[in-house]
Design an enzyme around this catalytic site. Sequence first.
Site, PDB file in Angstrom:
ATOM      1  N   HIS A  96       0.832  -1.214   0.000  1.00  0.00           N
ATOM      2  CA  HIS A  96       0.000   0.000   0.000  1.00  0.00           C
ATOM      3  C   HIS A  96       0.861   1.256   0.000  1.00  0.00           C
ATOM      4  O   HIS A  96       0.465   2.271  -0.569  1.00  0.00           O
ATOM      5  CB  HIS A  96      -0.937  -0.003   1.211  1.00  0.00           C
ATOM      6  CG  HIS A  96      -2.117  -0.913   1.052  1.00  0.00           C
ATOM      7  ND1 HIS A  96      -3.398  -0.554   1.410  1.00  0.00           N
ATOM      8  CD2 HIS A  96      -2.216  -2.177   0.570  1.00  0.00           C
ATOM      9  CE1 HIS A  96      -4.237  -1.560   1.160  1.00  0.00           C
ATOM     10  NE2 HIS A  96      -3.527  -2.561   0.659  1.00  0.00           N
ATOM     11  N   GLY A 132       5.076   5.987  -4.403  1.00  0.00           N
ATOM     12  CA  GLY A 132       6.330   5.258  -4.243  1.00  0.00           C
ATOM     13  C   GLY A 132       6.554   4.859  -2.798  1.00  0.00           C
ATOM     14  O   GLY A 132       5.793   5.214  -1.897  1.00  0.00           O
TER      15      GLY A 132
END
Length: 329
Positions: free
Chosen positions: A70, A76
């Site tokens: 997640h 990123g």
Amino acid sequence: MATSKNSIGVSVLQIVILALLYLQADGQGLKVGFYAKSCPHAEMIVSSVIKEVMAVAPSLSGPLLRMHFHDCFIRGCDGSVLLDSPTRQSEKFSPPNLSLRGFNIIDRVKTALEKACPGLVSCADIVALVARDVTVATKGPYWEVETGRKDGKVSLFSDPINPVTGLPPPSANITFLKQSFALRGLNTKDLVVLSGGHTIGVSHCSSFENRLYNFTGKGDTDPTMNQNYIARLKLKCKPRDQTTLAELDPGSFKTFDDSYFRLVTKRRGLLESDAALLNDPETKAYLLKSISHGSTFFEDFGVSMVKMGRIGVLTGSQGEVRKVCSKTN
């Protein structure tokens, strides 16, 4: 953009643009043993805390592994999923992340590291190391984790639910899943390998309720799902149940193994995104290989986790090393 539950169209141009944005930092600056001189016992400290946690709360293995996914899929691998917000407007409070647990464990690891090496080990690296260590603790593979990430300063409620760049929903079909992974530099093999992480953990009934009670809006069940499995799930999950949890890999949800792939091939994948792996020649071939004697799943999982851990990282002078993982410095 118009969206439907199972199909979200993304143009080739959008994928190219988004992929370039995600991959402008494709792991440069990361390396195995980044803290070897500055904090030589860093990984040992993380491992020690996780062993203690897993001894008393093994059910946290799935959520802590998923936390890395997640985090990396949104902005990123920058620890943005950890940030709190007094107005509940950070990623942590977005619907796809409400089922995440174990933030207090990340804080516990951070506290131990701050005591040993103040201001050196980033929260983004802690999330990556913890993902590896909970996998090992559940009898899964070990891999060398690249470190050197810095922590981001931005975390938005809207990012995980963005219809194009957000987290793939449980209802995602194979086309959307492949697009979602591709724009982050991950290929179809990475998709099916990382889906194998569902061998540990649980899901809320609400994530698959429609497959049991109202698949096409006519009070029907998902015809692609094993009917005996549906009957069993209906005993556990009643309509509009928002709290009950179901095992993603019944029978061994606390053990990292290849049984998830066996379930999917028997049409017992819990989520639509699990079942979708049967709808692509490459992912289906991997499923079948992984239930044979030629399985390379454990080795492949480590490789794909390293690749995922490079998505959009901040390194060098970018970002910061947070003193507390839930807030920026």
